[in-house]
Design an enzyme around this catalytic site. Structure first.
Site, PDB file in Angstrom:
ATOM      1  N   ASP A  47       1.136  -1.068  -0.332  1.00  0.00           N
ATOM      2  CA  ASP A  47      -0.064   0.190   0.271  1.00  0.00           C
ATOM      3  C   ASP A  47       0.795   1.572   0.151  1.00  0.00           C
ATOM      4  OD1 ASP A  47      -2.233   1.661   1.086  1.00  0.00           O
ATOM      5  OD2 ASP A  47      -3.337   0.651   1.158  1.00  0.00           O
ATOM      6  N   ASP A  84      -1.592   3.082  18.400  1.00  0.00           N
ATOM      7  CA  ASP A  84      -2.282   1.520  18.637  1.00  0.00           C
ATOM      8  C   ASP A  84      -1.777   0.968  17.200  1.00  0.00           C
ATOM      9  OD1 ASP A  84      -4.590   1.152  19.820  1.00  0.00           O
ATOM     10  OD2 ASP A  84      -6.214   1.949  18.785  1.00  0.00           O
ATOM     11  N   HIS A  99      -3.681   6.050   4.578  1.00  0.00           N
ATOM     12  CA  HIS A  99      -4.371   4.960   3.851  1.00  0.00           C
ATOM     13  C   HIS A  99      -3.534   3.586   4.261  1.00  0.00           C
ATOM     14  CE1 HIS A  99      -5.702   2.273   0.455  1.00  0.00           C
ATOM     15  NE2 HIS A  99      -6.728   3.022   0.595  1.00  0.00           N
ATOM     16  N   ASN A 132     -13.384   0.834  -6.457  1.00  0.00           N
ATOM     17  CA  ASN A 132     -15.104   1.401  -5.916  1.00  0.00           C
ATOM     18  C   ASN A 132     -15.619   2.804  -7.253  1.00  0.00           C
ATOM     19  OD1 ASN A 132     -14.093   1.305  -3.134  1.00  0.00           O
ATOM     20  ND2 ASN A 132     -12.614   2.867  -3.731  1.00  0.00           N
ATOM     21  N   SER A 174     -10.770  -0.812  -0.169  1.00  0.00           N
ATOM     22  CA  SER A 174      -9.647  -0.838   0.785  1.00  0.00           C
ATOM     23  C   SER A 174     -10.413  -0.639   2.224  1.00  0.00           C
ATOM     24  CB  SER A 174      -9.045   0.728  -0.257  1.00  0.00           C
ATOM     25  OG  SER A 174      -8.956   1.156  -0.489  1.00  0.00           O
TER      26      SER A 174
END
Length: 464
Positions: free
Chosen positions: A177, A186, A234, A331, A410
């Site tokens: 990616d 996190d 992203h 998409n 995604s």
């Protein structure tokens, strides 16, 4: 825990269908590539990916390249051995032709060249005490009986409540990616470090041709920095859905709370190229085969461009290494059965193509679909996960840990990647085919997905 045996019939039928489709595509590969060029699918001007036939020596390779006024730019061979001119697969710059199609024809007329194709451009497609879970923001993780609850979630919360819990041990998922923020509050605990590398010594300790690839590699920038700031949102968002740290009283929880995450960045500010995608896929295959890392899947929340035999070959190499290739359906809202979309449309048996669903069980309006080319639906709309955020201004500006809601296939894809990791941990020694069969065989029948995806259903992480 359900046995994978009950899913074997579906898996066998699925893989048989994929095998037939693969044969059909292979036979018309050149025509398909030319059709995609005619459609105007984006590609790097003046570049071609070329596969030389096995055993072709350097002299023959130079002669063959001369047919298209081609010059060697990069070595894409999986071994990166440097044999001949870039080994068996090379990235060439070409010039002096009316079109790339003409250059391809000139190269493929040579008996020493197996195929030539454009370097396509692709783009990304986007019980816990964790505050965003308890606050009702992580519907994609909820189940029928969790608190909070949502029957259309992935049922991950119900899987966490099972005796096996939410751990994934030493299971590794590769994120192909943008980069991802491995220092995020996190994510840091789950950031995998390459055990074969010594950080900061500038030496290729593990012999894969890349120095200091501790957290992965940036194939777009050709360096070891797999996180380059807030533009890598992203990839960071994807990472949080797969493996945001659970039970730490902050932020989100991923499908698998302790999965190990590793990055292969190939998407930059202008998207990414097929050539770099090939390198990223082979990077994880090499790490598993040569170093024994427990890599079970890669998450591929990106798409675009046309058919690439070289990329499919890389995905097939990952399949041989028992690494799943989990990919976003896209998409545009289109039917992928009618208009092929890549990489989710490659017929390699390790591909799982994922559509996006909404919090009320619908197929998202933007989600691509396909009764034979898309496998399963998963939560993709209004998905809250980790992102990097800018803090301060000017010389005092820093990048901090933040959270945001994104939509897209995604976002659906990493739910499935996390599910693959959870299954692999609970069923040690499982093959890629077995994990895929379990995921598809446990899909919950969903009216909005009937005739839209192969399983007619959505992800159920608690189903195995």
């Amino acid at each position: 825990m359900k046995s994978i045996l009950r899913t074997s019939a579906l898996a066998a039928a699925t893989l048989a269908a994929l095998g037939l489709a693969s044969t059909a595509v292979a036979g018309g590969r050149s025509d398909l590539v030319r059709a995609h060029l005619d459609q105007g699918r984006p590609h790097v001007a003046g570049e071609l990916i070329v596969k030389f036939r096995d055993g072709t020596d350097a002299v023959a390779q130079q002669r063959a390249m001369g047919r298209a006024n081609g010059a060697f730019r990069d070595n894409l061979s999986p071994s990166r051995s440097g044999r001949g001119v870039g080994g068996d697969v090379a990235l060439l710059s070409v010039k002096g032709h009316r079109s790339l199609a003409d250059a391809i024809a000139a190269l493929e007329a040579d008996a020493d060249i197996e195929y030539a194709e454009p370097n396509w451009i692709v783009n990304h497609s986007a019980t816990s005490n964790d505050t965003l879970f308890t606050g009702g923001n992580l519907w994609g993780m909820y189940g029928d009986a969790s608190s909070p609850a949502n029957q259309y979630g992935s049922q991950a919360a119900e899987a966490w409540a099972q005796p096996e819990g939410a751990t994934c041990g030493n299971v590794v998922v590769g994120i192909i990616d943008e980069g991802y923020m491995y220092t995020h509050e996190d994510l840091a605990a789950n950031a995998f470090k390459n055990p074969g590398e010594i950080a900061g010594n500038g030496i290729d300790d593990d012999g894969n041709g890349l120095a200091d690839d501790v957290y992965g590699w940036d194939f777009d920038g050709n360096n070891s920095s797999v996180f380059d700031g807030t533009a890598d949102d992203h990839g960071t968002h994807v990472a949080g859905t797969i493996g945001g740290v659970g039970g730490n009283g902050k932020g989100v929880a991923g499908v698998c709370w302790s999965v190990r995450l590793m990055g292969a960045k190939f998407l930059g500010s202008r998207g990414g190229t097929t050539a770099n995608a090939i390198k990223a896929v082979d990077y994880f295959t090499d790490l598993k085969l040569r170093h024994g890392l427990n890599i079970v899947a890669t998450n591929n929340s990106w798409g675009g461009g046309g058919y690439s035999q070289a990329l499919k070959d890389a995905i097939d190499r990952a399949n041989a290494a028992n690494i799943l290739f989990i990919a976003a359906a896209g998409n545009s809202g289109a039917n992928n059965d009618a208009t092929a979309a890549y990489p989710s449309g490659y017929t390699s048996p390790n591909v799982i193509a994922v559509a996006a669903t909404t919090s009320v069980g619908g197929l998202a309006s933007y989600s691509q679909y396909g009764a034979t080319t898309v496998d399963i639906g998963a939560p993709g709309s209004g998905i809250v996960s980790t992102v990097p955020v800018a803090q301060g201004k000017g010389k005092k500006a820093t990048v901090g840990s933040g959270y945001a809601s994104y939509n897209g296939t995604s976002m659906a894809t990493p739910h499935v990647a996390g599910a693959a990791a959870l299954y692999a941990y609970r069923n040690p020694g499982s093959t890629a085919a077995q994990i895929k069969a379990a995921i598809l065989g446990s899909a919950v029948p969903t009216p909005s997905l009937q005739g839209k995806v192969l399983t007619n259903g959505r992800l159920d992480v608690s189903g195995y």
